[in-house]
Design a protein around this motif. Structure first.
Motif, PDB file in Angstrom:
ATOM      1  N   GLY A  66      73.193   1.304 -49.440  1.00  0.00           N
ATOM      2  CA  GLY A  66      72.649   2.652 -49.436  1.00  0.00           C
ATOM      3  C   GLY A  66      71.494   2.774 -50.390  1.00  0.00           C
ATOM      4  O   GLY A  66      70.613   1.928 -50.419  1.00  0.00           O
ATOM      5  N   THR A  67      71.492   3.784 -51.196  1.00  0.00           N
ATOM      6  CA  THR A  67      70.416   3.964 -52.150  1.00  0.00           C
ATOM      7  C   THR A  67      70.827   3.520 -53.541  1.00  0.00           C
ATOM      8  O   THR A  67      70.147   3.774 -54.503  1.00  0.00           O
ATOM      9  CB  THR A  67      69.997   5.446 -52.212  1.00  0.00           C
ATOM     10  OG1 THR A  67      71.148   6.223 -52.557  1.00  0.00           O
ATOM     11  CG2 THR A  67      69.454   5.903 -50.875  1.00  0.00           C
ATOM     12  N   SER A  68      71.951   2.849 -53.659  1.00  0.00           N
ATOM     13  CA  SER A  68      72.390   2.392 -54.971  1.00  0.00           C
ATOM     14  C   SER A  68      71.550   1.218 -55.434  1.00  0.00           C
ATOM     15  O   SER A  68      70.963   0.503 -54.649  1.00  0.00           O
ATOM     16  CB  SER A  68      73.863   1.977 -54.939  1.00  0.00           C
ATOM     17  OG  SER A  68      74.661   3.059 -54.552  1.00  0.00           O
ATOM     18  N   TYR A  69      71.550   1.012 -56.723  1.00  0.00           N
ATOM     19  CA  TYR A  69      70.795  -0.086 -57.303  1.00  0.00           C
ATOM     20  C   TYR A  69      71.388  -1.422 -56.917  1.00  0.00           C
ATOM     21  O   TYR A  69      72.586  -1.614 -56.967  1.00  0.00           O
ATOM     22  CB  TYR A  69      70.801   0.054 -58.812  1.00  0.00           C
ATOM     23  CG  TYR A  69      70.301  -1.164 -59.549  1.00  0.00           C
ATOM     24  CD1 TYR A  69      71.173  -1.974 -60.269  1.00  0.00           C
ATOM     25  CD2 TYR A  69      68.964  -1.512 -59.486  1.00  0.00           C
ATOM     26  CE1 TYR A  69      70.718  -3.088 -60.934  1.00  0.00           C
ATOM     27  CE2 TYR A  69      68.501  -2.637 -60.146  1.00  0.00           C
ATOM     28  CZ  TYR A  69      69.370  -3.413 -60.862  1.00  0.00           C
ATOM     29  OH  TYR A  69      68.921  -4.509 -61.517  1.00  0.00           O
TER      30      TYR A  69
END
Lengths: 115, 114
Positions: free
Chosen positions: B96-99
């Motif tokens: 997703g948009t996680s690091y």
């Protein structure tokens, strides 16, 4: 495009002094990072940011602070410089950190010496 | 064991030689792999991504072996301008948009001589 711009390129500090390394990018990247590179070593992550107002610690955050008030800027602050912070510091940014992209664009680096 | 390990070299090869570097990684959840090139006193720059099926870019070939957890970089017909440090980068994506955590190897130094 300028890409990722870091200032200063070189700096000598005395023990206990403070300074800020500036980093700005003009690529509208959400993700920004600060790394340090010691001789013969890989890059170690100090702090990173996934967007304006959000920052988080990396592997070696002690002695440093960051802020991310805008998408473009990600300054790194050294509050009480120590000889162990002598290193080359790289700022980087990326557009898509997930899904396998993770392609970083680096600034030219800032060489810091603490005496 | 280091998360990402490279033979630091230095590798000294003559022009025209073929040289190969390996990089091993310890986290089996690693998903993305890259080779970066770093010239002396310069910033790292992306050389190439490494795909599961292997990929080639001119004189450069990258391979991934998930079973043995290593990636490789092969340089054919070495040029003087190939002299640099080659950094292996391994990423564990959070999705997703996680690091996605990037881990750098310490780099392999290549010197190509006339």
């Amino acid at each position: 495009n300028a890409g990722v711009t870091q200032t200063p390129k070189f700096r000598i500090l005395k023990i206990g002094q403070s300074m800020t390394l500036q980093c700005t990018q003009d690529m509208n990247h959400n993700y920004m990072y600060w790394y340090r590179q010691d001789p013969g070593m890989g890059l170690k992550l100090i702090y990173y940011s996934v967007g304006a107002g959000i920052t988080d610690k990396g592997e070696v955050p002690n002695g440093y602070n960051v802020s991310r008030s805008t998408t473009e800027d990600f300054p790194l602050r050294l509050e009480l410089a120590a000889p162990s912070q002598t290193s080359v510091y790289f700022c980087a940014s990326s557009y898509n950190p997930g899904g396998g992209a993770n392609v970083l664009t680096f600034g030219a680096g800032s060489r810091l010496t603490v005496l | 064991r280091k998360e990402v390990e490279q033979d630091p070299g230095p590798f000294n090869v003559p022009e025209g030689a073929t040289v190969a570097f390996n990089c091993t990684y310890s986290n089996s959840a690693s998903q993305s792999f890259f080779w970066y090139r770093q010239d002396c006193r310069k910033e790292p720059k992306l050389l190439m991504s490494v795909y599961s099926s292997g990929n080639e870019d001119g004189r450069f070939t990258a391979q991934l072996n998930r079973a043995s957890q290593y990636i490789s970089l092969l340089i054919r017909d070495s040029k003087l301008s190939d002299s640099a440090t080659y950094l292996c980068v391994v990423t564990v994506n959070a999705g997703g948009t996680s690091y996605g955590k990037l881990t750098f190897g310490q780099g392999t130094i290549l010197t190509v001589h006339p």
